[in-house]
Design a protein around this motif. Structure first.
Motif, PDB file in Angstrom:
ATOM      1  N   UNK A 122     -67.611 -37.897 -18.136  1.00  0.00           N
ATOM      2  CA  UNK A 122     -68.841 -38.553 -17.722  1.00  0.00           C
ATOM      3  C   UNK A 122     -69.453 -39.690 -19.043  1.00  0.00           C
ATOM      4  N   UNK A 123     -68.604 -39.632 -19.942  1.00  0.00           N
ATOM      5  CA  UNK A 123     -69.263 -40.381 -21.300  1.00  0.00           C
ATOM      6  C   UNK A 123     -69.270 -41.895 -20.896  1.00  0.00           C
ATOM      7  N   UNK A 124     -68.409 -42.478 -20.033  1.00  0.00           N
ATOM      8  CA  UNK A 124     -68.713 -43.776 -19.921  1.00  0.00           C
ATOM      9  C   UNK A 124     -69.942 -44.385 -19.054  1.00  0.00           C
ATOM     10  N   UNK A 125     -70.210 -43.400 -18.147  1.00  0.00           N
ATOM     11  CA  UNK A 125     -71.428 -43.477 -17.482  1.00  0.00           C
ATOM     12  C   UNK A 125     -72.681 -43.358 -18.275  1.00  0.00           C
ATOM     13  N   UNK A 126     -72.505 -42.217 -19.016  1.00  0.00           N
ATOM     14  CA  UNK A 126     -73.699 -42.015 -19.911  1.00  0.00           C
ATOM     15  C   UNK A 126     -73.898 -43.287 -20.891  1.00  0.00           C
ATOM     16  N   UNK A 127     -72.950 -43.718 -21.612  1.00  0.00           N
ATOM     17  CA  UNK A 127     -72.989 -44.866 -22.414  1.00  0.00           C
ATOM     18  C   UNK A 127     -73.558 -45.958 -21.540  1.00  0.00           C
ATOM     19  N   UNK A 128     -72.976 -46.210 -20.406  1.00  0.00           N
ATOM     20  CA  UNK A 128     -73.672 -47.468 -19.863  1.00  0.00           C
ATOM     21  C   UNK A 128     -75.061 -47.474 -19.534  1.00  0.00           C
ATOM     22  N   UNK A 129     -75.568 -46.090 -19.259  1.00  0.00           N
ATOM     23  CA  UNK A 129     -76.807 -45.762 -19.196  1.00  0.00           C
ATOM     24  C   UNK A 129     -77.512 -45.994 -20.248  1.00  0.00           C
ATOM     25  N   UNK A 130     -77.285 -45.585 -21.124  1.00  0.00           N
ATOM     26  CA  UNK A 130     -77.988 -45.642 -22.828  1.00  0.00           C
ATOM     27  C   UNK A 130     -77.912 -46.921 -23.471  1.00  0.00           C
ATOM     28  N   UNK A 131     -76.877 -47.613 -23.409  1.00  0.00           N
ATOM     29  CA  UNK A 131     -76.557 -48.740 -24.094  1.00  0.00           C
ATOM     30  C   UNK A 131     -77.844 -49.695 -24.200  1.00  0.00           C
ATOM     31  N   UNK A 132     -78.676 -49.856 -23.112  1.00  0.00           N
ATOM     32  CA  UNK A 132     -79.663 -50.868 -23.373  1.00  0.00           C
ATOM     33  C   UNK A 132     -80.776 -50.284 -24.317  1.00  0.00           C
ATOM     34  N   UNK A 133     -80.954 -49.083 -24.491  1.00  0.00           N
ATOM     35  CA  UNK A 133     -81.669 -48.232 -25.420  1.00  0.00           C
ATOM     36  C   UNK A 133     -81.210 -48.249 -26.975  1.00  0.00           C
ATOM     37  N   UNK A 134     -80.113 -48.770 -27.167  1.00  0.00           N
ATOM     38  CA  UNK A 134     -79.555 -48.727 -28.334  1.00  0.00           C
ATOM     39  C   UNK A 134     -79.917 -49.909 -29.145  1.00  0.00           C
ATOM     40  N   UNK A 135     -80.251 -51.144 -28.544  1.00  0.00           N
ATOM     41  CA  UNK A 135     -80.555 -52.323 -28.980  1.00  0.00           C
ATOM     42  C   UNK A 135     -82.376 -52.458 -29.285  1.00  0.00           C
ATOM     43  N   UNK A 136     -82.375 -53.085 -30.213  1.00  0.00           N
ATOM     44  CA  UNK A 136     -83.919 -53.108 -30.921  1.00  0.00           C
ATOM     45  C   UNK A 136     -84.820 -54.111 -29.683  1.00  0.00           C
ATOM     46  N   UNK A 137     -83.926 -55.039 -29.218  1.00  0.00           N
ATOM     47  CA  UNK A 137     -84.702 -56.232 -28.225  1.00  0.00           C
ATOM     48  C   UNK A 137     -83.368 -57.071 -27.638  1.00  0.00           C
ATOM     49  N   UNK A 138     -83.815 -57.946 -27.047  1.00  0.00           N
ATOM     50  CA  UNK A 138     -82.648 -58.787 -26.212  1.00  0.00           C
ATOM     51  C   UNK A 138     -81.918 -59.486 -27.404  1.00  0.00           C
ATOM     52  N   UNK A 139     -82.518 -60.121 -28.227  1.00  0.00           N
ATOM     53  CA  UNK A 139     -82.010 -60.946 -29.413  1.00  0.00           C
ATOM     54  C   UNK A 139     -81.227 -60.117 -30.089  1.00  0.00           C
ATOM     55  N   UNK A 140     -81.202 -58.656 -30.202  1.00  0.00           N
ATOM     56  CA  UNK A 140     -80.200 -58.116 -31.052  1.00  0.00           C
ATOM     57  C   UNK A 140     -79.039 -57.664 -30.202  1.00  0.00           C
ATOM     58  N   UNK A 141     -79.251 -57.626 -28.844  1.00  0.00           N
ATOM     59  CA  UNK A 141     -78.069 -57.286 -27.861  1.00  0.00           C
ATOM     60  C   UNK A 141     -77.158 -58.439 -28.025  1.00  0.00           C
ATOM     61  N   UNK A 142     -77.961 -59.679 -27.777  1.00  0.00           N
ATOM     62  CA  UNK A 142     -77.299 -61.091 -27.878  1.00  0.00           C
ATOM     63  C   UNK A 142     -76.056 -61.315 -29.223  1.00  0.00           C
ATOM     64  N   UNK A 143     -77.017 -60.721 -30.107  1.00  0.00           N
ATOM     65  CA  UNK A 143     -76.312 -60.825 -31.520  1.00  0.00           C
ATOM     66  C   UNK A 143     -75.040 -60.049 -31.551  1.00  0.00           C
ATOM     67  N   UNK A 144     -75.228 -58.773 -31.210  1.00  0.00           N
ATOM     68  CA  UNK A 144     -73.962 -57.915 -30.998  1.00  0.00           C
ATOM     69  C   UNK A 144     -72.882 -58.472 -30.269  1.00  0.00           C
ATOM     70  N   UNK A 145     -73.391 -58.970 -29.064  1.00  0.00           N
ATOM     71  CA  UNK A 145     -72.223 -59.458 -27.966  1.00  0.00           C
ATOM     72  C   UNK A 145     -71.712 -60.769 -28.578  1.00  0.00           C
ATOM     73  N   UNK A 146     -72.398 -61.467 -29.348  1.00  0.00           N
ATOM     74  CA  UNK A 146     -71.687 -62.658 -30.115  1.00  0.00           C
ATOM     75  C   UNK A 146     -70.616 -62.235 -31.313  1.00  0.00           C
ATOM     76  N   UNK A 147     -71.086 -61.216 -31.907  1.00  0.00           N
ATOM     77  CA  UNK A 147     -70.419 -60.761 -32.987  1.00  0.00           C
ATOM     78  C   UNK A 147     -68.960 -60.027 -32.254  1.00  0.00           C
ATOM     79  N   UNK A 148     -69.159 -59.580 -31.125  1.00  0.00           N
ATOM     80  CA  UNK A 148     -67.850 -58.909 -30.437  1.00  0.00           C
ATOM     81  C   UNK A 148     -67.014 -60.072 -29.826  1.00  0.00           C
ATOM     82  N   UNK A 149     -67.754 -61.139 -29.691  1.00  0.00           N
ATOM     83  CA  UNK A 149     -66.774 -62.218 -28.658  1.00  0.00           C
ATOM     84  C   UNK A 149     -65.939 -63.110 -30.225  1.00  0.00           C
ATOM     85  N   UNK A 150     -66.536 -62.785 -31.163  1.00  0.00           N
ATOM     86  CA  UNK A 150     -66.112 -63.579 -32.619  1.00  0.00           C
ATOM     87  C   UNK A 150     -65.205 -62.397 -33.234  1.00  0.00           C
ATOM     88  N   UNK A 151     -64.950 -61.312 -32.700  1.00  0.00           N
ATOM     89  CA  UNK A 151     -64.240 -60.287 -33.237  1.00  0.00           C
ATOM     90  C   UNK A 151     -64.565 -59.916 -34.549  1.00  0.00           C
TER      91      UNK A 151
END
Length: 161
Positions: A18-47
């Protein structure tokens, strides 16, 4: 694996528990704020990997605790509440076998397809490539390295604790 520096938790993701489900539920709490989440996603898209202290997933999904400690540091790891989900070993193997057979992208898909049935797979697993869930969360000398072991079979109750 997932880490929240803000909320101080580490989720050790043992596959097929059930790790993927738990990860999905907890992922929003792993970010400091929306800007942090967007920064991490941008890094991912840029590899590009975000800086360690900003990366909620600095290790692979299925890293063992010693590997996680090597990346984030033992002190940081121990300052967080750490947990994992384990499951009945028989059910774990049934789930893994079915997943391997139905997922063409799984690295052992062709191997799983070569077994005539589950019994043949289980014989191989027990003699050729033995895997234990405990290897993710225990040290080689038998010390439990996480704070809480959640049981797949009582997931709802364990998450209420």
């Amino acid at each position: 694996m997932l880490i929240s520096y803000k909320h101080r938790f580490v989720f050790v993701h043992i596959y097929k528990n059930a790790g993927s489900s738990v990860r999905s539920a907890l992922l929003p709490f792993a970010y400091y704020n929306r800007l942090h989440e967007q920064f991490v996603q941008l890094c991912g898209r840029a590899h590009v990997h975000p800086p360690l202290r900003l990366n909620p997933e600095p290790c692979s999904y299925h890293s063992k605790v010693p590997e996680i400690m090597a990346v984030v540091g033992r002190e940081t790891f121990e300052q967080c509440f750490s947990f994992a989900i384990v499951r009945n070993p028989w059910d774990w193997q049934v789930s893994l076998f079915n997943y391997m057979r139905k997922s063409p992208t799984h690295h052992q898909h062709e191997l799983a397809q070569s077994f005539p049935d589950f019994a043949a797979y289980l014989h191989w697993r027990c003699t050729e490539e033995v895997r234990f869930q405990k290897d993710f969360i225990y040290s080689p000398d038998g010390q439990l390295l996480i704070d809480f072991v959640c049981r797949y079979e009582r997931l709802d109750d364990d998450f209420r604790m």
